[in-house]
Design an enzyme around this catalytic site. Structure first.
Site, mmCIF file in Angstrom:
data_model
loop_
_atom_site.group_PDB
_atom_site.id
_atom_site.type_symbol
_atom_site.label_atom_id
_atom_site.label_comp_id
_atom_site.label_asym_id
_atom_site.label_seq_id
_atom_site.Cartn_x
_atom_site.Cartn_y
_atom_site.Cartn_z
ATOM 1 N N THR A 268 36.068 29.570 28.597
ATOM 2 C CA THR A 268 34.481 28.988 27.163
ATOM 3 C C THR A 268 33.739 30.076 26.980
ATOM 4 O O THR A 268 32.420 30.430 25.972
ATOM 5 C CB THR A 268 33.754 29.238 28.780
ATOM 6 O OG1 THR A 268 34.378 27.924 29.462
ATOM 7 C CG2 THR A 268 32.543 28.951 29.053
ATOM 8 N N SER B 152 41.889 28.645 29.865
ATOM 9 C CA SER B 152 43.734 29.287 30.450
ATOM 10 C C SER B 152 44.268 28.540 31.514
ATOM 11 O O SER B 152 44.458 28.660 31.933
ATOM 12 C CB SER B 152 42.464 30.405 31.204
ATOM 13 O OG SER B 152 41.417 29.880 32.823
ATOM 14 N N SER B 153 43.898 27.114 32.025
ATOM 15 C CA SER B 153 44.582 26.291 32.457
ATOM 16 C C SER B 153 46.145 26.150 31.829
ATOM 17 O O SER B 153 46.838 25.428 32.908
ATOM 18 C CB SER B 153 43.789 24.508 32.525
ATOM 19 O OG SER B 153 42.926 25.427 33.249
ATOM 20 N N THR C 293 47.302 34.799 54.343
ATOM 21 C CA THR C 293 46.377 34.040 54.906
ATOM 22 C C THR C 293 45.748 33.064 54.085
ATOM 23 O O THR C 293 45.479 33.056 52.841
ATOM 24 C CB THR C 293 45.681 35.224 56.063
ATOM 25 O OG1 THR C 293 44.354 34.128 56.190
ATOM 26 C CG2 THR C 293 44.583 36.066 54.742
ATOM 27 N N CYS D 140 42.686 32.528 54.941
ATOM 28 C CA CYS D 140 41.386 33.026 54.262
ATOM 29 C C CYS D 140 41.206 33.725 53.517
ATOM 30 O O CYS D 140 41.518 34.672 53.360
ATOM 31 C CB CYS D 140 41.459 33.721 55.838
ATOM 32 S SG CYS D 140 41.055 33.365 57.259
HETATM 33 N N1 ASP Z 1 38.071 26.120 31.410
HETATM 34 C C1 ASP Z 1 38.031 27.182 31.866
HETATM 35 C C2 ASP Z 1 39.435 28.448 31.135
HETATM 36 O O1 ASP Z 1 39.725 28.847 31.932
HETATM 37 C C3 ASP Z 1 36.758 28.288 31.987
HETATM 38 C C4 ASP Z 1 36.244 29.732 31.688
HETATM 39 O O2 ASP Z 1 36.550 30.041 30.553
HETATM 40 O O3 ASP Z 1 35.629 29.991 32.747
HETATM 41 O O4 ASP Z 1 39.548 28.964 30.224
#
Ligand code: ASP
Length: 342
Positions: free
Chosen positions: A15, A60-61, A276, A278
């Site tokens: 982003t 980053s996905s 975990t 948590c």
């Molecule tokens: N979907 C974006 C990414 O992880 C979100 C971000 O940049 O914060 O690349």
């Protein structure tokens, strides 16, 4: 800050480098040269900043092993020419990448600071400018001529965290990351106050190891989890190790079929690392009866490691082809500050 500091900005995407597509309204990456245009303050920094970018910036996905290798490579080939590195990265998988780089770059004696933003840098209320500027300040900060930070960190809003301790916990807060089991390495206010007692120091020369093995998985258990699901996951061909995300202090179902499935997996040489579900606290196998069987089966306690760090550590150690006994020993140790001594 010394005026002679040289900083390398590595732009991978996310982003922070996005703008709205006027036609579709969706966020698309822009040419990195525009980032300087949006942050004219960069020109006023009392240090020299160079920029390198992924040829194709990515959300980053889409980060994968190859992305980690490219990031590490960019640090490695430029290591002697720069005093610090700032990696601009999407927030979604930043905790995984920061973990990966922390394992790949052993004995860093310079800062490698990840940052990103929740709002694109072109937007008026963006958090990106402040994050970028603070990350550069941290990457160029010295004490008696030596970098204050000599490890992989994540700078977000007002805190610098150890990279492999982070977890993205908020999709909307500007302070999107937490490090529940380790205090921030620095708090950013009028001054940047470093926790010098927590900062890592190298034990030898830098070593860079870029091999990973992707034959890993995560099994997050839940009440009512089916036998079919568990046995299906554990019988995946080629699976070499997985993170077991357990309840509370490391607990899981005591049903025979469940324990037998785990026992069969370890008998086939599959390494199971227990962390975990948590956010805060650690696995203490044997504390309850519901985790005593895990201990007896040979499941390894992940202590207070995050799921992100645990998974990437498995991928890293498998990539190095350690013998199973060594691998188990190293999993129980902290190699980059990723776990607290049990
Ligand atoms: N979907 C974006 C990414 O992880 C979100 C971000 O940049 O914060 O690349």
């Amino acid at each position: 800050m010394k005026s002679s500091q040289n900083i390398l900005l590595i732009y991978t995407g996310g982003t922070i480098g996005m703008m709205e597509d006027p036609d579709t309204g969706s966020l698309v990456p822009f040419d990195f040269a525009q980032l300087r245009m949006h942050v004219p303050e960069l020109r006023r920094f009392d240090c020299h900043i160079d920029v390198v970018s992924f040829d194709e910036p990515i959300d980053s996905s889409d980060v994968n092993i190859d992305s980690w290798q490219r990031m590490a490579q960019m640090v490695e080939v430029n290591y002697d020419h720069y005093d610090g590195f700032v990696i601009l990265h999407g927030t979604d998988t930043m905790a995984f990448s920061a973990s990966a780089l922390s394992f790949m770059l052993q004995n860093l004696d310079k800062p490698v600071i990840f940052t990103g933003s929740q709002l694109p840098i072109g937007q008026i209320r963006t958090d990106g400018k402040e994050n970028l500027i603070t990350a550069i300040e941290i990457a160029s900060a010295t004490d008696n001529g030596l970098p204050i930070v000599q490890e992989v960190g994540v700078l977000f809003q007002s805190k610098l965290f150890r990279g492999n301790r982070t977890h993205k916990y908020s999709t909307e807060n500007f302070d999107a990351f937490e490090s529940a089991n380790l205090a921030p390495l620095a708090e950013v206010g009028i001054h940047i106050n470093y926790r010098r007692d927590l900062l890592l120091r190298p034990k030898g020369p830098l070593t860079v190891r870029k091999a990973f093995d992707d034959c890993v998985g995560i099994l997050k258990i839940f009440p009512g989890i089916s036998r079919t699901l568990v046995e299906g996951i554990l019988s995946i061909g080629g699976l070499r190790a997985f993170v077991l995300e357990s309840f509370g202090a490391g607990n899981g179902p005591t049903e025979d079929w469940f324990l037998q499935a785990l026992r069969d997996a370890t008998a086939r040489g599959i390494i199971i690392l227990n962390v975990t579900q948590c956010n805060k606290g650690m696995v203490e196998q044997g504390l309850y009866e519901t985790s005593s069987a895990f201990e007896e089966i040979g499941i390894i306690s992940g202590g207070d490691m995050t799921t992100e760090a645990a998974l990437v550590k498995l991928m890293y150690l498998l990539g190095l082809n350690y013998a199973s006994a060594d691998m188990k020993r190293i999993l129980l140790e902290s190699i980059s500050g990723e776990r607290t001594g049990d």
